[in-house]
Design a protein around this motif. Structure first.
Motif, PDB file in Angstrom:
ATOM      1  N   TYR A  46     -29.364  84.528   5.455  1.00  0.00           N
ATOM      2  CA  TYR A  46     -29.246  85.431   6.600  1.00  0.00           C
ATOM      3  C   TYR A  46     -28.797  86.818   6.156  1.00  0.00           C
ATOM      4  N   ILE A  47     -27.824  86.840   5.276  1.00  0.00           N
ATOM      5  CA  ILE A  47     -27.320  88.116   4.772  1.00  0.00           C
ATOM      6  C   ILE A  47     -28.424  88.842   3.999  1.00  0.00           C
ATOM      7  N   GLU A  48     -29.173  88.098   3.211  1.00  0.00           N
ATOM      8  CA  GLU A  48     -30.269  88.705   2.455  1.00  0.00           C
ATOM      9  C   GLU A  48     -31.322  89.298   3.395  1.00  0.00           C
ATOM     10  N   LYS A  49     -31.646  88.606   4.461  1.00  0.00           N
ATOM     11  CA  LYS A  49     -32.615  89.128   5.432  1.00  0.00           C
ATOM     12  C   LYS A  49     -32.082  90.397   6.097  1.00  0.00           C
ATOM     13  N   ALA A  50     -30.822  90.410   6.476  1.00  0.00           N
ATOM     14  CA  ALA A  50     -30.224  91.605   7.079  1.00  0.00           C
ATOM     15  C   ALA A  50     -30.190  92.761   6.078  1.00  0.00           C
ATOM     16  N   MET A  51     -29.945  92.468   4.818  1.00  0.00           N
ATOM     17  CA  MET A  51     -29.966  93.502   3.776  1.00  0.00           C
ATOM     18  C   MET A  51     -31.363  94.100   3.641  1.00  0.00           C
ATOM     19  N   LYS A  52     -32.388  93.245   3.643  1.00  0.00           N
ATOM     20  CA  LYS A  52     -33.765  93.735   3.549  1.00  0.00           C
ATOM     21  C   LYS A  52     -34.106  94.626   4.741  1.00  0.00           C
ATOM     22  N   MET A  53     -33.678  94.228   5.916  1.00  0.00           N
ATOM     23  CA  MET A  53     -33.929  95.038   7.114  1.00  0.00           C
ATOM     24  C   MET A  53     -33.228  96.388   7.003  1.00  0.00           C
ATOM     25  N   THR A  54     -32.011  96.382   6.494  1.00  0.00           N
ATOM     26  CA  THR A  54     -31.240  97.610   6.316  1.00  0.00           C
ATOM     27  C   THR A  54     -31.919  98.516   5.298  1.00  0.00           C
ATOM     28  N   ARG A  55     -32.322  97.942   4.182  1.00  0.00           N
ATOM     29  CA  ARG A  55     -33.038  98.702   3.146  1.00  0.00           C
ATOM     30  C   ARG A  55     -34.292  99.350   3.722  1.00  0.00           C
ATOM     31  N   ASP A  56     -35.039  98.588   4.514  1.00  0.00           N
ATOM     32  CA  ASP A  56     -36.296  99.098   5.062  1.00  0.00           C
ATOM     33  C   ASP A  56     -36.076 100.270   6.019  1.00  0.00           C
ATOM     34  N   VAL A  57     -35.017 100.207   6.818  1.00  0.00           N
ATOM     35  CA  VAL A  57     -34.715 101.320   7.726  1.00  0.00           C
ATOM     36  C   VAL A  57     -34.343 102.561   6.928  1.00  0.00           C
ATOM     37  N   ILE A  58     -33.495 102.396   5.934  1.00  0.00           N
ATOM     38  CA  ILE A  58     -33.084 103.531   5.100  1.00  0.00           C
ATOM     39  C   ILE A  58     -34.298 104.123   4.392  1.00  0.00           C
ATOM     40  N   GLY A 117     -24.373 104.928  13.351  1.00  0.00           N
ATOM     41  CA  GLY A 117     -22.938 105.056  13.131  1.00  0.00           C
ATOM     42  C   GLY A 117     -22.584 105.125  11.668  1.00  0.00           C
ATOM     43  N   SER A 118     -23.265 104.349  10.845  1.00  0.00           N
ATOM     44  CA  SER A 118     -23.086 104.333   9.392  1.00  0.00           C
ATOM     45  C   SER A 118     -24.044 103.297   8.825  1.00  0.00           C
ATOM     46  N   ILE A 119     -24.169 103.269   7.527  1.00  0.00           N
ATOM     47  CA  ILE A 119     -24.999 102.238   6.900  1.00  0.00           C
ATOM     48  C   ILE A 119     -24.379 100.866   7.136  1.00  0.00           C
ATOM     49  N   THR A 120     -23.058 100.792   7.105  1.00  0.00           N
ATOM     50  CA  THR A 120     -22.373  99.522   7.380  1.00  0.00           C
ATOM     51  C   THR A 120     -22.683  99.037   8.788  1.00  0.00           C
ATOM     52  N   ASN A 121     -22.649  99.939   9.762  1.00  0.00           N
ATOM     53  CA  ASN A 121     -22.969  99.549  11.136  1.00  0.00           C
ATOM     54  C   ASN A 121     -24.429  99.140  11.274  1.00  0.00           C
ATOM     55  N   LEU A 122     -25.320  99.810  10.563  1.00  0.00           N
ATOM     56  CA  LEU A 122     -26.732  99.412  10.551  1.00  0.00           C
ATOM     57  C   LEU A 122     -26.856  97.983  10.043  1.00  0.00           C
ATOM     58  N   PHE A 123     -26.164  97.659   8.963  1.00  0.00           N
ATOM     59  CA  PHE A 123     -26.188  96.296   8.425  1.00  0.00           C
ATOM     60  C   PHE A 123     -25.651  95.295   9.450  1.00  0.00           C
ATOM     61  N   CYS A 176     -27.504  92.112  11.103  1.00  0.00           N
ATOM     62  CA  CYS A 176     -26.951  90.750  11.092  1.00  0.00           C
ATOM     63  C   CYS A 176     -27.035  90.140  12.488  1.00  0.00           C
ATOM     64  N   LYS A 177     -26.702  90.917  13.483  1.00  0.00           N
ATOM     65  CA  LYS A 177     -26.768  90.436  14.866  1.00  0.00           C
ATOM     66  C   LYS A 177     -28.206  90.139  15.274  1.00  0.00           C
ATOM     67  N   LYS A 178     -29.145  90.977  14.838  1.00  0.00           N
ATOM     68  CA  LYS A 178     -30.557  90.778  15.182  1.00  0.00           C
ATOM     69  C   LYS A 178     -31.084  89.452  14.652  1.00  0.00           C
ATOM     70  N   ILE A 179     -30.566  89.013  13.523  1.00  0.00           N
ATOM     71  CA  ILE A 179     -31.053  87.754  12.956  1.00  0.00           C
ATOM     72  C   ILE A 179     -30.215  86.560  13.375  1.00  0.00           C
ATOM     73  N   GLY A 180     -29.276  86.797  14.281  1.00  0.00           N
ATOM     74  CA  GLY A 180     -28.540  85.683  14.866  1.00  0.00           C
ATOM     75  C   GLY A 180     -27.160  85.412  14.309  1.00  0.00           C
ATOM     76  N   MET A 181     -26.655  86.255  13.442  1.00  0.00           N
ATOM     77  CA  MET A 181     -25.290  86.060  12.955  1.00  0.00           C
ATOM     78  C   MET A 181     -24.328  86.643  13.977  1.00  0.00           C
ATOM     79  N   LEU A 182     -23.375  85.883  14.357  1.00  0.00           N
ATOM     80  CA  LEU A 182     -22.394  86.332  15.349  1.00  0.00           C
ATOM     81  C   LEU A 182     -21.232  86.978  14.616  1.00  0.00           C
ATOM     82  N   ILE A 183     -21.218  88.307  14.619  1.00  0.00           N
ATOM     83  CA  ILE A 183     -20.152  89.042  13.957  1.00  0.00           C
ATOM     84  C   ILE A 183     -19.628  90.115  14.892  1.00  0.00           C
TER      85      ILE A 183
END
Length: 166
Positions: free
Chosen positions: A18-30, A148-154, A158-165
């Protein structure tokens, strides 16, 4: 059947995809935001007379546009990492001989990719044509404004892929 998690390593194994998928999504937006800034740089209306496709003072090679890259998401110890930017090959690339530029009132031969990236973020095209934008700064500002920041984008990814954080 639900996974039984009995320790922190087990939790890490469950969360890692899940984290890897969220990282890929973040990378793609950047990558998309920076890529658009490179396109904007090439299309900035600094040409004269109107309607021309190349500036009067220097030849475009397209090398900057071709050199933006995004790495795969990979492990570095216990971390997942990626990069978006220009690799050392481009930074050290020397534009063809005869490609001369003026930068801060000085003439330079053997302009490097690093020099061009400085122009990219210093309202200049090739050091000879004034522009209106500092594109790298604007890319970071766009990320901060939208997310808000790259951290907030990540976190949003994470929320988009279903991680509750939080």
């Amino acid at each position: 059947m639900a996974n039984k998690i009995s320790n922190i390593d087990g939790l890490g194994k469950v969360l890692m995809p899940y984290i890897e998928k969220a990282m890929k999504m973040t990378r793609d937006v950047i990558f998309e935001i920076i890529s658009q800034k490179v396109i904007d740089y090439y299309n900035e209306p600094v040409f004269s007379p109107p309607g021309r496709t190349e500036p009067d003072y220097y030849d475009r090679t397209g090398k900057l546009m071709e050199s933006l890259s995004a790495s795969a998401v990979s492990r570095d110890g216990n971390e997942l990492v990626f990069t978006v930017g220009f690799d050392d090959d481009y930074l050290q690339f020397r534009y063809p001989s005869g490609f001369t530029t003026r930068y801060y009132g000085k003439s330079y031969n053997n302009v490097t990719g690093h020099d061009v990236l400085n122009y990219f973020n210093d309202s200049s095209h090739g050091g000879t044509v004034d522009g209106e934008h500092d594109y790298w700064d604007e890319a970071l500002e766009e990320i901060n404004t939208k997310y808000g920041s790259i951290t907030n984008l990540f976190k949003q990814n994470c929320k988009k892929i279903g991680m509750l954080i939080k």
